[in-house]
Enzyme design. Structure first.
Site, PDB file in Angstrom:
ATOM      1  N   SER A  55       0.808  -1.220   0.000  1.00 39.14           N
ATOM      2  CA  SER A  55       0.000   0.000   0.000  1.00 39.14           C
ATOM      3  C   SER A  55       0.841   1.269   0.000  1.00 39.14           C
ATOM      4  O   SER A  55       0.402   2.312  -0.512  1.00 39.14           O
ATOM      5  CB  SER A  55      -0.937   0.021   1.213  1.00 39.14           C
ATOM      6  OG  SER A  55      -0.189  -0.080   2.419  1.00 39.14           O
ATOM      7  N   ASP A 232      -0.474   7.101  10.659  1.00 41.39           N
ATOM      8  CA  ASP A 232      -0.848   5.886  11.374  1.00 41.39           C
ATOM      9  C   ASP A 232       0.373   5.047  11.741  1.00 41.39           C
ATOM     10  O   ASP A 232       0.241   3.911  12.191  1.00 41.39           O
ATOM     11  CB  ASP A 232      -1.832   5.048  10.556  1.00 41.39           C
ATOM     12  CG  ASP A 232      -1.231   4.503   9.273  1.00 41.39           C
ATOM     13  OD1 ASP A 232      -0.072   4.869   8.938  1.00 41.39           O
ATOM     14  OD2 ASP A 232      -1.905   3.710   8.577  1.00 41.39           O
ATOM     15  N   HIS A 235       1.715   4.370   6.976  1.00 42.43           N
ATOM     16  CA  HIS A 235       1.459   4.998   5.674  1.00 42.43           C
ATOM     17  C   HIS A 235       1.888   6.461   5.701  1.00 42.43           C
ATOM     18  O   HIS A 235       1.396   7.233   6.530  1.00 42.43           O
ATOM     19  CB  HIS A 235      -0.019   4.881   5.308  1.00 42.43           C
ATOM     20  CG  HIS A 235      -0.469   3.461   5.181  1.00 42.43           C
ATOM     21  ND1 HIS A 235      -1.061   2.785   6.220  1.00 42.43           N
ATOM     22  CD2 HIS A 235      -0.389   2.592   4.139  1.00 42.43           C
ATOM     23  CE1 HIS A 235      -1.336   1.555   5.822  1.00 42.43           C
ATOM     24  NE2 HIS A 235      -0.939   1.416   4.575  1.00 42.43           N
TER      25      HIS A 235
END
Length: 253
Positions: A55, A232, A235
């Site tokens: 991601s 977080d 990310h």
């Protein structure tokens, strides 16, 4: 594979070495020993550059868009920021830049899609950032991936890559986490450190340039809190993505 063939493959990677990012790493040489020589990648006309990972690399890219140098295909993270600078700085080199990172991926996921999403693209420069999910899923979803499996699967992936693309130039990103921010609790440590060490050992083994992202994010907290760089803990924010892109660009001559 014959010994001569194996020797040829290992010696044919260009760009073996270390990263000496003056701004991000404080002029420190990040290396494994005197024999691990400093080097950066020289780009050639028509180079194909591929960003691969999870991601952190994906960042909302249009996965149905397989075009090179396309904003929607490159996502909204460090890969896009690095690509935009590459295309601007080396406009005469006719670079083709792709992003095939997929959110949530671990090394086993890369193995399943490697032929289509990496080998078929035939990159001459391959940048990989993988590993945080290989550990994270053992914390939040009960996955059983061990650090030994992470390392061996990663090694198998790169061995296959070098068999198919013996002249590819490798950049290995160290998986990172900002401790105390968001998801990153004490439960991550010290086990996560072993996954990071494995990535560093793999970079050395395959003569890849290592991007020491953990060190980069640690140093960044001297100027702003961890959440400023990764809200977080995993990310990157816009500032964190730009920092990653700048570090990536520091691998290029």
């Amino acid at each position: 594979m014959s010994t001569n063939r194996r020797s040829f493959i290992k010696k044919s990677i260009i760009g073996a070495g270390l990263l000496t990012g003056a701004n991000l790493l404080g002029n420190e040489a990040y290396a494994y020993g005197e024999s691990f020589k400093s080097s950066k990648i020289s780009l050639n006309d028509g180079d194909v550059i591929l960003f691969q990972g999870d991601s952190i690399t994906d960042v909302g890219r249009d996965r149905d868009n397989r075009k090179a140098n396309d904003t929607n295909a490159l996502g909204r993270g460090y890969a896009l920021l690095a690509a935009s600078e590459l295309l601007n700085k080396y406009a005469a080199k006719n670079l083709k830049i792709y992003n095939t990172g997929i959110s949530g991926n671990r090394v086993p996921d890369l193995q399943k899609r490697w032929a289509e999403d990496t080998l078929a693209i035939k990159p001459t420069v391959l940048s990989i950032l993988i590993g945080v999910n290989d550990f994270w899923r053992t914390i939040d979803r009960g996955a059983k991936t061990t650090v030994e499996e992470y390392k061996s699967q990663y090694q198998q992936l790169l061995q296959e890559t070098l068999q198919k693309l013996p002249n590819v130039k490798l950049i290995i990103g160290e998986p990172f986490a900002v401790k105390g921010v968001g998801h990153i609790t004490d439960a991550w440590y010290p086990k996560f450190l072993a996954y990071q060490e494995s990535a560093r050992e793999i970079a050395k083994e395959f003569n890849a340039i290592l991007l020491p992202y953990q060190k980069i994010f640690d140093n960044a907290q001297k100027t702003a809190p961890g959440a400023y760089w990764a809200a977080d803990g995993v990310h990157p924010t816009l500032a964190g993505a730009q920092m990653m892109a700048a570090a990536w660009m520091d691998c290029i001559k």
